[in-house]
Design a protein around this motif. Structure first.
Motif, PDB file in Angstrom:
ATOM      1  N   THR A  20       0.858  -1.178   0.000  1.00 50.14           N
ATOM      2  CA  THR A  20       0.000   0.000   0.000  1.00 50.14           C
ATOM      3  C   THR A  20       0.899   1.234   0.000  1.00 50.14           C
ATOM      4  O   THR A  20       2.086   1.138   0.334  1.00 50.14           O
ATOM      5  CB  THR A  20      -0.904   0.054   1.244  1.00 50.14           C
ATOM      6  OG1 THR A  20      -0.091   0.235   2.417  1.00 50.14           O
ATOM      7  CG2 THR A  20      -1.734  -1.219   1.393  1.00 50.14           C
ATOM      8  N   PRO A  21       0.379   2.412  -0.341  1.00 50.90           N
ATOM      9  CA  PRO A  21       1.187   3.620  -0.183  1.00 50.90           C
ATOM     10  C   PRO A  21       1.507   3.854   1.298  1.00 50.90           C
ATOM     11  O   PRO A  21       0.629   3.717   2.163  1.00 50.90           O
ATOM     12  CB  PRO A  21       0.283   4.732  -0.734  1.00 50.90           C
ATOM     13  CG  PRO A  21      -0.749   4.033  -1.548  1.00 50.90           C
ATOM     14  CD  PRO A  21      -0.945   2.697  -0.913  1.00 50.90           C
ATOM     15  N   GLU A  23       2.948   8.436   0.426  1.00 48.65           N
ATOM     16  CA  GLU A  23       4.020   8.160  -0.523  1.00 48.65           C
ATOM     17  C   GLU A  23       3.476   8.235  -1.953  1.00 48.65           C
ATOM     18  O   GLU A  23       2.380   7.754  -2.234  1.00 48.65           O
ATOM     19  CB  GLU A  23       4.535   6.749  -0.225  1.00 48.65           C
ATOM     20  CG  GLU A  23       5.458   6.141  -1.227  1.00 48.65           C
ATOM     21  CD  GLU A  23       5.719   4.668  -0.940  1.00 48.65           C
ATOM     22  OE1 GLU A  23       6.734   4.159  -1.447  1.00 48.65           O
ATOM     23  OE2 GLU A  23       4.913   4.032  -0.222  1.00 48.65           O
ATOM     24  N   TRP A  24       4.238   8.850  -2.840  1.00 50.36           N
ATOM     25  CA  TRP A  24       3.858   8.866  -4.257  1.00 50.36           C
ATOM     26  C   TRP A  24       4.339   7.583  -4.919  1.00 50.36           C
ATOM     27  O   TRP A  24       5.514   7.212  -4.807  1.00 50.36           O
ATOM     28  CB  TRP A  24       4.458  10.068  -4.980  1.00 50.36           C
ATOM     29  CG  TRP A  24       4.127  10.063  -6.443  1.00 50.36           C
ATOM     30  CD1 TRP A  24       4.832   9.454  -7.440  1.00 50.36           C
ATOM     31  CD2 TRP A  24       2.991  10.668  -7.062  1.00 50.36           C
ATOM     32  NE1 TRP A  24       4.205   9.640  -8.650  1.00 50.36           N
ATOM     33  CE2 TRP A  24       3.065  10.388  -8.446  1.00 50.36           C
ATOM     34  CE3 TRP A  24       1.930  11.429  -6.581  1.00 50.36           C
ATOM     35  CZ2 TRP A  24       2.119  10.833  -9.351  1.00 50.36           C
ATOM     36  CZ3 TRP A  24       0.984  11.884  -7.486  1.00 50.36           C
ATOM     37  CH2 TRP A  24       1.073  11.581  -8.845  1.00 50.36           C
ATOM     38  N   LEU A  25       3.451   6.897  -5.616  1.00 46.93           N
ATOM     39  CA  LEU A  25       3.803   5.676  -6.336  1.00 46.93           C
ATOM     40  C   LEU A  25       3.427   5.835  -7.798  1.00 46.93           C
ATOM     41  O   LEU A  25       2.311   6.277  -8.109  1.00 46.93           O
ATOM     42  CB  LEU A  25       3.067   4.464  -5.747  1.00 46.93           C
ATOM     43  CG  LEU A  25       3.387   4.103  -4.295  1.00 46.93           C
ATOM     44  CD1 LEU A  25       2.481   2.968  -3.819  1.00 46.93           C
ATOM     45  CD2 LEU A  25       4.851   3.719  -4.137  1.00 46.93           C
ATOM     46  N   ASP A  26       4.336   5.489  -8.688  1.00 46.44           N
ATOM     47  CA  ASP A  26       4.029   5.465 -10.117  1.00 46.44           C
ATOM     48  C   ASP A  26       3.358   4.123 -10.414  1.00 46.44           C
ATOM     49  O   ASP A  26       3.998   3.066 -10.352  1.00 46.44           O
ATOM     50  CB  ASP A  26       5.300   5.624 -10.943  1.00 46.44           C
ATOM     51  CG  ASP A  26       5.884   7.024 -10.820  1.00 46.44           C
ATOM     52  OD1 ASP A  26       5.102   7.993 -10.939  1.00 46.44           O
ATOM     53  OD2 ASP A  26       7.099   7.144 -10.590  1.00 46.44           O
ATOM     54  N   LEU A  27       2.069   4.174 -10.721  1.00 46.49           N
ATOM     55  CA  LEU A  27       1.280   2.955 -10.857  1.00 46.49           C
ATOM     56  C   LEU A  27       0.802   2.753 -12.290  1.00 46.49           C
ATOM     57  O   LEU A  27       0.518   3.712 -13.007  1.00 46.49           O
ATOM     58  CB  LEU A  27       0.054   3.019  -9.936  1.00 46.49           C
ATOM     59  CG  LEU A  27       0.339   3.096  -8.433  1.00 46.49           C
ATOM     60  CD1 LEU A  27      -0.972   3.238  -7.663  1.00 46.49           C
ATOM     61  CD2 LEU A  27       1.115   1.885  -7.954  1.00 46.49           C
ATOM     62  N   TRP A  51     -13.061  -2.099  -5.909  1.00 45.58           N
ATOM     63  CA  TRP A  51     -13.491  -1.912  -7.285  1.00 45.58           C
ATOM     64  C   TRP A  51     -12.288  -1.440  -8.105  1.00 45.58           C
ATOM     65  O   TRP A  51     -11.192  -1.264  -7.572  1.00 45.58           O
ATOM     66  CB  TRP A  51     -14.678  -0.953  -7.374  1.00 45.58           C
ATOM     67  CG  TRP A  51     -14.414   0.488  -7.085  1.00 45.58           C
ATOM     68  CD1 TRP A  51     -14.176   1.053  -5.879  1.00 45.58           C
ATOM     69  CD2 TRP A  51     -14.390   1.561  -8.041  1.00 45.58           C
ATOM     70  NE1 TRP A  51     -13.994   2.407  -6.009  1.00 45.58           N
ATOM     71  CE2 TRP A  51     -14.129   2.752  -7.319  1.00 45.58           C
ATOM     72  CE3 TRP A  51     -14.574   1.625  -9.423  1.00 45.58           C
ATOM     73  CZ2 TRP A  51     -14.041   3.986  -7.952  1.00 45.58           C
ATOM     74  CZ3 TRP A  51     -14.486   2.870 -10.045  1.00 45.58           C
ATOM     75  CH2 TRP A  51     -14.226   4.025  -9.311  1.00 45.58           C
ATOM     76  N   GLY A  52     -12.498  -1.254  -9.397  1.00 46.75           N
ATOM     77  CA  GLY A  52     -11.388  -1.128 -10.321  1.00 46.75           C
ATOM     78  C   GLY A  52     -10.466   0.048 -10.112  1.00 46.75           C
ATOM     79  O   GLY A  52      -9.310   0.009 -10.572  1.00 46.75           O
ATOM     80  N   ALA A  53     -10.915   1.116  -9.445  1.00 43.11           N
ATOM     81  CA  ALA A  53     -10.072   2.303  -9.300  1.00 43.11           C
ATOM     82  C   ALA A  53      -9.241   2.291  -8.024  1.00 43.11           C
ATOM     83  O   ALA A  53      -8.524   3.252  -7.752  1.00 43.11           O
ATOM     84  CB  ALA A  53     -10.935   3.565  -9.333  1.00 43.11           C
ATOM     85  N   ASN A  54      -9.333   1.232  -7.230  1.00 43.87           N
ATOM     86  CA  ASN A  54      -8.652   1.212  -5.936  1.00 43.87           C
ATOM     87  C   ASN A  54      -7.467   0.258  -5.875  1.00 43.87           C
ATOM     88  O   ASN A  54      -7.036  -0.148  -4.800  1.00 43.87           O
ATOM     89  CB  ASN A  54      -9.644   0.868  -4.817  1.00 43.87           C
ATOM     90  CG  ASN A  54     -10.584   2.023  -4.534  1.00 43.87           C
ATOM     91  OD1 ASN A  54     -10.361   3.138  -4.995  1.00 43.87           O
ATOM     92  ND2 ASN A  54     -11.637   1.768  -3.788  1.00 43.87           N
ATOM     93  N   HIS A  55      -6.963  -0.119  -7.040  1.00 43.18           N
ATOM     94  CA  HIS A  55      -5.756  -0.939  -7.071  1.00 43.18           C
ATOM     95  C   HIS A  55      -4.958  -0.620  -8.332  1.00 43.18           C
ATOM     96  O   HIS A  55      -5.478  -0.089  -9.311  1.00 43.18           O
ATOM     97  CB  HIS A  55      -6.082  -2.436  -6.998  1.00 43.18           C
ATOM     98  CG  HIS A  55      -7.013  -2.917  -8.077  1.00 43.18           C
ATOM     99  ND1 HIS A  55      -6.634  -3.071  -9.396  1.00 43.18           N
ATOM    100  CD2 HIS A  55      -8.315  -3.287  -8.025  1.00 43.18           C
ATOM    101  CE1 HIS A  55      -7.648  -3.518 -10.105  1.00 43.18           C
ATOM    102  NE2 HIS A  55      -8.697  -3.653  -9.304  1.00 43.18           N
ATOM    103  N   GLY A  56      -3.677  -0.928  -8.282  1.00 40.51           N
ATOM    104  CA  GLY A  56      -2.782  -0.737  -9.414  1.00 40.51           C
ATOM    105  C   GLY A  56      -1.557  -1.590  -9.186  1.00 40.51           C
ATOM    106  O   GLY A  56      -1.554  -2.492  -8.347  1.00 40.51           O
ATOM    107  N   ALA A  57      -0.489  -1.305  -9.932  1.00 42.42           N
ATOM    108  CA  ALA A  57       0.732  -2.095  -9.795  1.00 42.42           C
ATOM    109  C   ALA A  57       1.944  -1.203  -9.975  1.00 42.42           C
ATOM    110  O   ALA A  57       1.928  -0.244 -10.745  1.00 42.42           O
ATOM    111  CB  ALA A  57       0.762  -3.228 -10.818  1.00 42.42           C
ATOM    112  N   LEU A  58       3.016  -1.530  -9.252  1.00 44.44           N
ATOM    113  CA  LEU A  58       4.299  -0.877  -9.453  1.00 44.44           C
ATOM    114  C   LEU A  58       4.894  -1.311 -10.785  1.00 44.44           C
ATOM    115  O   LEU A  58       4.406  -2.246 -11.429  1.00 44.44           O
ATOM    116  CB  LEU A  58       5.248  -1.240  -8.307  1.00 44.44           C
ATOM    117  CG  LEU A  58       4.794  -0.876  -6.888  1.00 44.44           C
ATOM    118  CD1 LEU A  58       5.818  -1.359  -5.867  1.00 44.44           C
ATOM    119  CD2 LEU A  58       4.557   0.621  -6.751  1.00 44.44           C
ATOM    120  N   THR A  59       5.966  -0.647 -11.179  1.00 40.11           N
ATOM    121  CA  THR A  59       6.581  -0.977 -12.468  1.00 40.11           C
ATOM    122  C   THR A  59       7.127  -2.402 -12.507  1.00 40.11           C
ATOM    123  O   THR A  59       7.277  -2.984 -13.582  1.00 40.11           O
ATOM    124  CB  THR A  59       7.715   0.016 -12.778  1.00 40.11           C
ATOM    125  OG1 THR A  59       8.640   0.034 -11.678  1.00 40.11           O
ATOM    126  CG2 THR A  59       7.159   1.428 -12.973  1.00 40.11           C
TER     127      THR A  59
END
Length: 308
Positions: free
Chosen positions: A93-94, A111-115, A214-222
């Motif tokens: 998580t951030p 924390e800023w994360l590039d997702l 839901w779809g806007a509450n997750h992502g992935a690191l590089t």
């Protein structure tokens, strides 16, 4: 369905705001940075969802993500911070930098994360690992929020009782205040009174869940690592988490295959997922009104029909 349309409209609105030009910078960013003993070198507004505004801050420690909400000094962001910290023990998580209030505006600094987009298989494996960690009881030690609505705390060893008293019943009460039909409210209370029947041959174990998947509450690191954010964290039957991922869509078969390979779902899930998604549909009625009321009515009566 109606719920999907509302979320799509939120996403469409965000796209239009980006096309219209840069979002105004947050006028309180300097004060917030100073409170954290940070040197602010610049900032850029990046919009937000239906609840908070967001900005990227350039500081002497690197970029940070700022969420703000005017006139929202009710503990929403501190509760979100504690939810993120709890989840971070098992899933990325951030990192929380600070939360507080300046001149009546609440803020959360992360924390800023590039997702980028998440890989379904990686997310399914990560979610199974999160849910597999044993928890002491159902519930949460404090009230927090689901969207902009309160989500009641309290802890209980009986999941059906907790879900009835702390999830469905409050949403029905708020829906009655907002004009949901007496027919739907009465049927909802009938459902609550018979809720234990859905668990006659199923004994869920407490699992820590994100709570608003839901779809806007997750992502992935590089590097592909899944990241969760904007949680409504508590300890629940893990089926409640999986049910919400199906309510609004966005995850492919790989997610469910990877999750099920580690934590297979009980056959009764196909019925209970409607019970769990009723909570979110009622919540959306309380937030947005409209067709969610009809959707909730249909769900309640289908669930009651399962008992006859």
């Amino acid at each position: 369905m109606a719920a999907h349309t509302t979320y799509q409209s939120i996403l469409d609105d965000a796209v239009e705001r980006l096309r219209a030009g840069p979002v105004p910078a947050n006028p309180l960013a300097e004060s917030i940075a100073a409170r954290g003993r940070l040197t602010l070198a610049g900032q850029r507004g990046i919009g937000g969802g239906c609840i908070a505004d967001a900005a990227r801050l350039e500081t002497d420690t690197g970029p940070l993500f700022l969420k703000t909400h005017p006139d929202r000094d009710d503990g929403m962001f501190p509760a979100e911070a504690r939810g993120l910290e709890a989840l971070s023990e098992r899933i990325r998580t951030p990192q929380v930098v600070a939360s507080g209030s300046v001149d009546g505006t609440a803020y959360l600094l992360l924390e800023w994360l590039d997702l980028g987009p998440v890989d379904d298989v990686a997310l399914g494996e990560a979610m199974a690992e999160l849910h597999a960690e044993p928890q002491a009881s159902f519930g949460w030690p404090e009230d927090n929020f689901i969207g902009a609505m309160p989500q009641l705390g309290g802890e209980d060893d009986d999941w059906a009782r907790f879900y009835a008293e702390k999830r469905l019943a409050p949403q029905l009460d708020w829906a009655a205040e907002r004009g949901l039909s007496a027919r739907t409210i009465d049927a909802g209370h009938e459902l609550i009174e018979t809720l234990s029947a859905f668990f006659s041959d199923y004994r869920p174990h407490p699992a820590l869940i994100h709570g608003d998947m839901w779809g806007a509450n997750h992502g992935a690191l590089t590097d592909g690592t899944p990241v969760l954010f904007d949680p409504a964290t508590y300890r629940a039957d893990r089926e409640a988490e999986i049910a919400m991922t199906e309510l609004f869509g966005g995850l492919g078969p790989g997610f469910y295959q990877a999750y099920g390979a580690q934590l297979p779902l009980d056959p009764g899930y196909r019925t209970r997922k409607g019970l769990y998604n009723l909570y979110h549909v009622l919540n959306h009625f309380n937030l947005f009104g409209g067709g969610y009321g009809r959707q909730a009515d249909g769900m309640i009566h289908r669930l009651l029909a399962e008992l006859h």
